[in-house]
Design a protein around this motif. Structure first.
Motif, PDB file in Angstrom:
ATOM      1  N   ALA A 149       0.717  -1.250   0.020  1.00 15.51           N
ATOM      2  CA  ALA A 149       0.045  -0.018   0.002  1.00 15.51           C
ATOM      3  C   ALA A 149       0.969   1.229   0.167  1.00 15.51           C
ATOM      4  O   ALA A 149       0.520   2.369  -0.465  1.00 15.51           O
ATOM      5  N   VAL A 150       2.079   1.099   0.701  1.00 13.27           N
ATOM      6  CA  VAL A 150       2.871   2.380   0.819  1.00 13.27           C
ATOM      7  C   VAL A 150       3.539   2.474  -0.583  1.00 13.27           C
ATOM      8  O   VAL A 150       3.685   3.829  -0.973  1.00 13.27           O
ATOM      9  N   GLY A 151       3.802   1.571  -1.405  1.00 11.45           N
ATOM     10  CA  GLY A 151       4.531   1.647  -2.449  1.00 11.45           C
ATOM     11  C   GLY A 151       3.510   2.138  -3.664  1.00 11.45           C
ATOM     12  O   GLY A 151       3.664   3.050  -4.400  1.00 11.45           O
ATOM     13  N   ILE A 152       2.297   1.683  -3.514  1.00 14.34           N
ATOM     14  CA  ILE A 152       1.107   2.304  -4.344  1.00 14.34           C
ATOM     15  C   ILE A 152       0.949   3.716  -4.157  1.00 14.34           C
ATOM     16  O   ILE A 152       0.831   4.588  -4.892  1.00 14.34           O
ATOM     17  N   GLY A 153       0.948   4.102  -2.748  1.00 16.12           N
ATOM     18  CA  GLY A 153       0.625   5.492  -2.360  1.00 16.12           C
ATOM     19  C   GLY A 153       1.987   6.275  -2.991  1.00 16.12           C
ATOM     20  O   GLY A 153       1.574   7.556  -3.431  1.00 16.12           O
ATOM     21  N   ALA A 154       3.093   5.976  -2.754  1.00 19.12           N
ATOM     22  CA  ALA A 154       4.212   6.831  -3.375  1.00 19.12           C
ATOM     23  C   ALA A 154       4.339   6.761  -4.755  1.00 19.12           C
ATOM     24  O   ALA A 154       4.476   7.820  -5.391  1.00 19.12           O
ATOM     25  N   ALA A 155       3.946   5.742  -5.670  1.00 23.29           N
ATOM     26  CA  ALA A 155       3.758   5.900  -7.106  1.00 23.29           C
ATOM     27  C   ALA A 155       2.600   6.699  -7.267  1.00 23.29           C
ATOM     28  O   ALA A 155       2.798   7.477  -8.446  1.00 23.29           O
ATOM     29  N   ALA A 156       1.542   6.880  -6.631  1.00 20.08           N
ATOM     30  CA  ALA A 156       0.442   7.632  -7.019  1.00 20.08           C
ATOM     31  C   ALA A 156       0.988   9.305  -6.826  1.00 20.08           C
ATOM     32  O   ALA A 156       0.827  10.068  -7.626  1.00 20.08           O
ATOM     33  N   LEU A 157       1.540   9.513  -5.715  1.00 22.08           N
ATOM     34  CA  LEU A 157       2.126  10.650  -5.215  1.00 22.08           C
ATOM     35  C   LEU A 157       3.150  11.340  -6.382  1.00 22.08           C
ATOM     36  O   LEU A 157       3.323  12.279  -6.813  1.00 22.08           O
ATOM     37  N   GLU A 158       4.089  10.260  -6.889  1.00 15.04           N
ATOM     38  CA  GLU A 158       5.232  10.800  -7.903  1.00 15.04           C
ATOM     39  C   GLU A 158       4.384  11.159  -9.171  1.00 15.04           C
ATOM     40  O   GLU A 158       4.726  11.947  -9.776  1.00 15.04           O
ATOM     41  N   GLN A 159       3.228  10.259  -9.811  1.00 14.44           N
ATOM     42  CA  GLN A 159       2.430  10.552 -10.792  1.00 14.44           C
ATOM     43  C   GLN A 159       2.020  11.846 -10.686  1.00 14.44           C
ATOM     44  O   GLN A 159       1.689  12.641 -11.574  1.00 14.44           O
ATOM     45  N   LYS A 160       1.362  12.325  -9.542  1.00 16.99           N
ATOM     46  CA  LYS A 160       0.628  13.690  -9.158  1.00 16.99           C
ATOM     47  C   LYS A 160       1.762  14.443  -9.674  1.00 16.99           C
ATOM     48  O   LYS A 160       1.368  15.649 -10.179  1.00 16.99           O
ATOM     49  N   ALA A 161       2.666  14.486  -9.034  1.00 17.84           N
ATOM     50  CA  ALA A 161       3.854  15.303  -8.919  1.00 17.84           C
ATOM     51  C   ALA A 161       4.305  15.389 -10.650  1.00 17.84           C
ATOM     52  O   ALA A 161       4.354  16.800 -11.173  1.00 17.84           O
ATOM     53  N   LEU A 162       4.291  14.536 -11.347  1.00 19.29           N
ATOM     54  CA  LEU A 162       4.664  14.653 -12.807  1.00 19.29           C
ATOM     55  C   LEU A 162       3.612  15.223 -13.579  1.00 19.29           C
ATOM     56  O   LEU A 162       3.830  16.073 -14.401  1.00 19.29           O
ATOM     57  N   ASP A 163       2.256  14.977 -13.258  1.00 25.64           N
ATOM     58  CA  ASP A 163       1.283  15.579 -13.913  1.00 25.64           C
ATOM     59  C   ASP A 163       1.201  17.204 -13.491  1.00 25.64           C
ATOM     60  O   ASP A 163       0.927  17.963 -14.358  1.00 25.64           O
ATOM     61  N   PHE A 164       1.521  17.436 -12.411  1.00 20.74           N
ATOM     62  CA  PHE A 164       1.495  18.879 -12.061  1.00 20.74           C
ATOM     63  C   PHE A 164       2.625  19.463 -12.804  1.00 20.74           C
ATOM     64  O   PHE A 164       2.592  20.624 -13.255  1.00 20.74           O
ATOM     65  N   LYS A 165       3.920  19.071 -12.919  1.00 21.01           N
ATOM     66  CA  LYS A 165       5.017  19.492 -13.542  1.00 21.01           C
ATOM     67  C   LYS A 165       4.678  19.835 -15.059  1.00 21.01           C
ATOM     68  O   LYS A 165       4.701  20.851 -15.694  1.00 21.01           O
ATOM     69  N   GLU A 166       3.842  18.704 -15.789  1.00 26.73           N
ATOM     70  CA  GLU A 166       3.472  18.775 -17.148  1.00 26.73           C
ATOM     71  C   GLU A 166       2.382  20.036 -17.210  1.00 26.73           C
ATOM     72  O   GLU A 166       2.441  20.767 -18.145  1.00 26.73           O
ATOM     73  N   THR A 167       1.308  20.029 -16.289  1.00 30.34           N
ATOM     74  CA  THR A 167       0.578  21.160 -16.314  1.00 30.34           C
ATOM     75  C   THR A 167       1.150  22.593 -16.271  1.00 30.34           C
ATOM     76  O   THR A 167       0.635  23.639 -16.923  1.00 30.34           O
ATOM     77  N   LEU A 168       2.061  22.759 -15.306  1.00 28.18           N
ATOM     78  CA  LEU A 168       2.991  23.928 -15.045  1.00 28.18           C
ATOM     79  C   LEU A 168       3.686  24.400 -16.300  1.00 28.18           C
ATOM     80  O   LEU A 168       3.420  25.586 -16.722  1.00 28.18           O
ATOM     81  N   GLU A 169       4.179  23.399 -16.772  1.00 30.54           N
ATOM     82  CA  GLU A 169       5.177  23.623 -18.064  1.00 30.54           C
ATOM     83  C   GLU A 169       4.050  24.156 -19.376  1.00 30.54           C
ATOM     84  O   GLU A 169       4.672  25.056 -19.770  1.00 30.54           O
ATOM     85  N   ILE A 170       2.878  23.596 -19.513  1.00 27.38           N
ATOM     86  CA  ILE A 170       2.085  23.949 -20.430  1.00 27.38           C
ATOM     87  C   ILE A 170       1.640  25.508 -20.284  1.00 27.38           C
ATOM     88  O   ILE A 170       1.557  26.156 -20.900  1.00 27.38           O
ATOM     89  N   TRP A 171       1.271  25.501 -18.906  1.00 26.65           N
ATOM     90  CA  TRP A 171       0.775  26.905 -18.419  1.00 26.65           C
ATOM     91  C   TRP A 171       1.915  28.069 -18.748  1.00 26.65           C
ATOM     92  O   TRP A 171       1.547  29.221 -19.218  1.00 26.65           O
TER      93      TRP A 171
END
Length: 397
Positions: free
Chosen positions: A1-23
């Motif tokens: 569960a901890v690994g899944i949560g860490a992967a989800a947080l990492e994916q959220k960070a990557l999505d935020f980075k992509e959104t910020l870059e587009i903006w």
């Protein structure tokens, strides 16, 4: 569960980075577009002069208004490519399948070599020296060979071929031939200081085979006009593509192959007709004066002098093409991206020699910067404090 949560947080960070870059890309494009649109009034005011006649001022303003859309298109396109560009996939043509074409394409027009890289290539040096040999008709054969090996489906390659002859004709056929002809006349008339000159044997236009000179010159003009006719069907193979984040609508001028140079084809046709008419007039006049047949008059020294003078005038009338050879004006007036050939003989954008410390692939926003901004946003919404505001110290009585 901890690994899944860490992967989800990492994916959220990557999505935020992509959104910020587009903006950031959209904001940068919008701000630069506003700045570029302010340049024409500033340029007009900087060129104003209280002593300038009104007609000259109106011509100046109209010239800026007519040329500026082309400049603006090129600036904003380069901005869009820098922020959101991606390389076009390679598209081989029939010439790339020919081993001979592939060899000469890369050695004569390499995409990854500068001027200094050219002069270190023995094939390029040998080809250049052979093309400069003073042999009648050799230059035309070289011109024909280049036309056969280039990618005639690429817009820039056709433009480069046209400007190799027309763009430099103002210098080679106009200025240089004027100086050569002047000194040849001085040599055959003034230097001998006699009433009987020997310009019939040593005057301008008498060196080499007259048939080879005429034939070679006509072949060059036909090939140039052929390249003009192929331009509407060509493709700008060196132009990059946008990945889809930014929007850029190309103007009708930018989509038109050849740009402004297409209008000069009509000018060139009338210039050739005028020069040819002058030579024909001299030919007819000499035939009547000498009372000889066409064969004898055709080889007359005065006709050869007239043909030489016609080439000089035709060279000077090619001066408008000369402005298209200047690097910055060429890009603005033709809207064609410079191309060359890779080792496979495939047309591609000029990359130049590989440089050390190239930062062209550097990201607009790094992951560390994105995470820092995300933490500030979290701090802003969760604690209700301003970004960067620290915790207040303990209260003192």
């Amino acid at each position: 569960a901890v690994g899944i949560g860490a992967a989800a947080l990492e994916q959220k960070a990557l999505d935020f980075k992509e959104t910020l870059e587009i903006w950031l890309k959209i904001k940068i494009q919008a701000k630069l577009e506003m700045l570029v649109d302010r340049i024409p009034p500033i340029l007009k005011n900087s060129l104003d002069d209280p002593y300038m006649p009104r007609c000259a001022s109106r011509i100046k303003d109209r010239a800026i208004d007519n040329v500026w859309p082309d400049i603006r298109d090129e600036i904003m396109w380069e901005v869009a490519v820098f922020l959101d560009g991606e390389t076009k996939p390679e598209c081989a043509d029939l010439g790339a399948a020919c081993l001979c074409c592939r060899f000469f394409r890369y050695h004569l027009f390499p995409c990854d070599k500068s001027f200094w890289g050219h002069i270190k290539d023995p094939v390029f040096i040998l080809f250049t020296l052979v093309s400069l040999a003073p042999i009648s008709g050799l230059c035309s054969l070289i011109f024909l060979f280049i036309f056969l090996i280039i990618d005639r489906g690429d817009e820039y390659q056709l433009l480069q071929f046209i400007l190799q002859f027309k763009g430099t004709q103002f210098i080679s056929h106009g200025v240089i031939r004027t100086l050569v002809g002047f000194f040849m006349y001085v040599s055959c008339v003034t230097a001998v200081a006699q009433s009987n000159h020997d310009c019939e044997e040593q005057g301008p236009g008498l060196a080499g085979s007259f048939e080879a000179i005429i034939g070679g010159w006509v072949v060059q003009i036909i090939l140039v006009w052929w390249a003009f006719c192929l331009l509407p069907c060509s493709e700008d193979k060196g132009r990059s593509q946008l990945s889809g984040v930014l929007e850029f609508e190309q103007s009708s001028r930018m989509q038109k192959q050849g740009g402004w140079i297409m209008y000069l084809l009509i000018w060139d046709v009338f210039a050739l007709i005028g020069c040819t008419a002058g030579v024909i007039y001299v030919l007819v006049a000499r035939e009547q004066a000498l009372d000889q047949g066409y064969d004898e008059t055709y080889d007359d020294w005065a006709v050869k002098h007239a043909f030489y003078a016609g080439q000089v005038v035709y060279g000077y009338l090619s001066m408008p093409f000369f402005f298209f050879t200047l690097p910055i004006l060429r890009n603005v007036l033709t809207h064609a991206v410079p191309t060359a050939y890779n080792r496979k003989g495939i047309t591609c954008k000029i990359t130049g020699p590989e440089k050390r410390g190239d930062r062209s692939e550097e990201e607009l926003v790094t992951q560390q910067e994105s995470n820092s901004i995300l933490q500030d946003i979290k701090s802003l919404f969760w604690s209700g404090k301003s970004v960067g505001e620290g915790n207040p110290g303990p209260s003192t009585a």
